[in-house]
Design a protein around this motif. Structure first.
Motif, PDB file in Angstrom:
ATOM      1  N   GLY B   4       8.002   1.337   4.158  1.00 45.27           N
ATOM      2  CA  GLY B   4       6.607   1.743   4.295  1.00 45.27           C
ATOM      3  C   GLY B   4       5.961   2.260   3.024  1.00 45.27           C
ATOM      4  O   GLY B   4       5.674   3.435   2.931  1.00 45.27           O
ATOM      5  N   ALA B   5       5.725   1.381   2.071  1.00 40.41           N
ATOM      6  CA  ALA B   5       5.055   1.812   0.852  1.00 40.41           C
ATOM      7  C   ALA B   5       3.556   1.617   1.000  1.00 40.41           C
ATOM      8  O   ALA B   5       3.082   0.497   1.120  1.00 40.41           O
ATOM      9  CB  ALA B   5       5.586   1.030  -0.341  1.00 40.41           C
ATOM     10  N   ARG B   6       2.838   2.708   0.991  1.00 39.73           N
ATOM     11  CA  ARG B   6       1.395   2.674   1.163  1.00 39.73           C
ATOM     12  C   ARG B   6       0.673   2.193  -0.088  1.00 39.73           C
ATOM     13  O   ARG B   6       1.089   2.496  -1.195  1.00 39.73           O
ATOM     14  CB  ARG B   6       0.889   4.086   1.489  1.00 39.73           C
ATOM     15  N   ILE B   7      -0.389   1.483   0.130  1.00 38.31           N
ATOM     16  CA  ILE B   7      -1.203   1.055  -1.001  1.00 38.31           C
ATOM     17  C   ILE B   7      -2.651   1.490  -0.788  1.00 38.31           C
ATOM     18  O   ILE B   7      -3.077   1.760   0.334  1.00 38.31           O
ATOM     19  CB  ILE B   7      -1.144  -0.472  -1.207  1.00 38.31           C
ATOM     20  N   SER B   8      -3.390   1.551  -1.876  1.00 39.37           N
ATOM     21  CA  SER B   8      -4.794   1.958  -1.809  1.00 39.37           C
ATOM     22  C   SER B   8      -5.673   0.744  -1.555  1.00 39.37           C
ATOM     23  O   SER B   8      -5.224  -0.404  -1.604  1.00 39.37           O
ATOM     24  CB  SER B   8      -5.204   2.611  -3.114  1.00 39.37           C
ATOM     25  N   ALA B   9      -6.931   1.004  -1.294  1.00 35.46           N
ATOM     26  CA  ALA B   9      -7.867  -0.079  -1.023  1.00 35.46           C
ATOM     27  C   ALA B   9      -7.991  -1.024  -2.219  1.00 35.46           C
ATOM     28  O   ALA B   9      -8.048  -2.250  -2.047  1.00 35.46           O
ATOM     29  CB  ALA B   9      -9.230   0.492  -0.666  1.00 35.46           C
ATOM     30  N   THR B  10      -8.011  -0.464  -3.395  1.00 34.15           N
ATOM     31  CA  THR B  10      -8.121  -1.308  -4.588  1.00 34.15           C
ATOM     32  C   THR B  10      -6.890  -2.185  -4.743  1.00 34.15           C
ATOM     33  O   THR B  10      -6.996  -3.384  -5.030  1.00 34.15           O
ATOM     34  CB  THR B  10      -8.292  -0.439  -5.843  1.00 34.15           C
ATOM     35  N   GLU B  11      -5.750  -1.604  -4.512  1.00 32.08           N
ATOM     36  CA  GLU B  11      -4.516  -2.383  -4.575  1.00 32.08           C
ATOM     37  C   GLU B  11      -4.525  -3.480  -3.517  1.00 32.08           C
ATOM     38  O   GLU B  11      -4.135  -4.621  -3.790  1.00 32.08           O
ATOM     39  CB  GLU B  11      -3.307  -1.462  -4.383  1.00 32.08           C
ATOM     40  N   ALA B  12      -4.989  -3.142  -2.340  1.00 27.98           N
ATOM     41  CA  ALA B  12      -5.067  -4.128  -1.270  1.00 27.98           C
ATOM     42  C   ALA B  12      -6.011  -5.266  -1.654  1.00 27.98           C
ATOM     43  O   ALA B  12      -5.718  -6.442  -1.415  1.00 27.98           O
ATOM     44  CB  ALA B  12      -5.542  -3.468   0.023  1.00 27.98           C
ATOM     45  N   ALA B  13      -7.124  -4.918  -2.259  1.00 30.13           N
ATOM     46  CA  ALA B  13      -8.085  -5.943  -2.670  1.00 30.13           C
ATOM     47  C   ALA B  13      -7.442  -6.905  -3.664  1.00 30.13           C
ATOM     48  O   ALA B  13      -7.590  -8.128  -3.549  1.00 30.13           O
ATOM     49  CB  ALA B  13      -9.313  -5.285  -3.287  1.00 30.13           C
ATOM     50  N   LEU B  14      -6.716  -6.356  -4.612  1.00 24.47           N
ATOM     51  CA  LEU B  14      -6.080  -7.216  -5.616  1.00 24.47           C
ATOM     52  C   LEU B  14      -5.003  -8.081  -4.982  1.00 24.47           C
ATOM     53  O   LEU B  14      -4.938  -9.293  -5.227  1.00 24.47           O
ATOM     54  CB  LEU B  14      -5.499  -6.354  -6.738  1.00 24.47           C
ATOM     55  N   LEU B  15      -4.177  -7.483  -4.159  1.00 22.28           N
ATOM     56  CA  LEU B  15      -3.140  -8.270  -3.490  1.00 22.28           C
ATOM     57  C   LEU B  15      -3.771  -9.339  -2.606  1.00 22.28           C
ATOM     58  O   LEU B  15      -3.278 -10.464  -2.526  1.00 22.28           O
ATOM     59  CB  LEU B  15      -2.229  -7.354  -2.660  1.00 22.28           C
TER      60      LEU B  15
END
Lengths: 184, 184
Positions: B4-15
């Motif tokens: 369960g490694a959480r990511i931020s919205a910006t990271e999600a957008a890039l991924l």
DNA sequence: ACCACCATGTAACAGGTTACATGATTAA
DNA sequence: TTAATCATGTAACCTGTTACATGGTGGT
């Protein structure tokens, strides 16, 4: 004669509240929460961090009120320089920016998500928008009589909520229709 | 097996953008700007800061493409772990938050400001909302055909702009009326 | 007995902006 | 010759959140 010292929105909010009188950090937090809370709500720790900075920069003076049985209180009072800085901030044309909501990002990448989950996100947003609208509409007298400007900000919230309700409603319908199409 | 490694919205957008293929930081910035730019737009420096972190955490791999006459390119590719982290982020119910626009704060402290200045702020916001609405309405075919989800986010922008137009219109009227009253 | 209110803050971290720095290629 | 495009990044700074820490007072 500090000619042009810029302040941030949070600083402006605090200085703005200080025009109403001498207040402590605690007072300011409660004021921010209750009155304008739905459109500007700095956290406690931010407030306590910012206030001494405002004092240092000459925008407010602070005096300590000795108390027994609880920590001493620091009362802040707006200075002329502070009032001027606030005025300058208020007169700056505000930046116009469309919303950046995480929901939009999730929707944008909708094809990566199971339709049911996406629909659930939208439904949830809709429910919260409805709740917000009802909450805001339920406080007409107080705001109107006491402060016409506060009332205008409340109306903004209502319009915003209305837009969210419209959009979530049509979006949900579209997603559901799409889901049915794929099943057929 | 990072559970369960959480990511931020910006990271999600890039991924999320990386699901479309192998891209460089430069590519990603342009993609973010053009496609979803009006609801999510990380800065260049943020992107270049985040990408290596994503690689370190195993959410993307990077390979260097040697070039002549310009800096070497780093191409990023989504990994399975990255895809899983993105999925988890997409499935999280998004936080619902009403807007926090500086304009509202200025309006809230409206009594501290000369009415003309305040009215000017509102007019400006109205003009920008109208421009935004027109811009968004002017691109129907591309979005609809290529990507139905993008189209839904555009519609959100349109509804939002519409709400802003309604609200600024009535607010302006009210402020002008108030100004006239005081003059009389 | 328990909870809300009063009243302060610190520490660690996360997220983001602006300005600086470099430099070739290509189309108008 | 001028500007946009390609292509990377660093450094300094600002803003903000979450969790931690303390502890009396006053009402139900």
């Amino acid at each position: 004669m500090s000619t042009g010292a810029r302040i941030s929105a949070t600083e402006a909010a605090l200085l703005g509240l200080l025009t109403r009188g001498e207040l402590s950090g605690y007072d300011l937090q409660r004021a921010a929460e209750s009155s304008g809370g739905f459109f500007w709500a700095p956290t406690k720790s931010r407030i306590y961090a910012v206030l001494p900075q405002l004092a240092e920069r000459g925008f407010a003076t602070s005096r300590e009120v000795v108390q027994s049985g609880r920590p001493n209180k620091h009362l802040y009072r707006l200075t002329k320089a502070g009032r001027a800085a606030l005025q300058a901030w208020l007169e700056e044309p505000p930046v116009f920016e469309p919303e950046r909501a995480p929901l939009l990002l999730k929707l944008y990448f909708g094809e990566l998500l199971e339709p049911e989950v996406l629909i659930e996100h939208v439904r949830r947003a809709r429910a919260e928008a409805i709740a917000l609208k009802q909450r805001l509409e339920a406080q007409p007298a107080r705001a109107q009589a006491a402060d016409a400007f506060a009332e205008l900000t409340v109306r903004h919230g209502i319009e915003w909520a209305r837009a969210m309700i419209r959009w979530t409603t049509s979006t949900e319908q579209e997603l559901v229709a799409r889901l049915a199409d794929n099943a057929a």
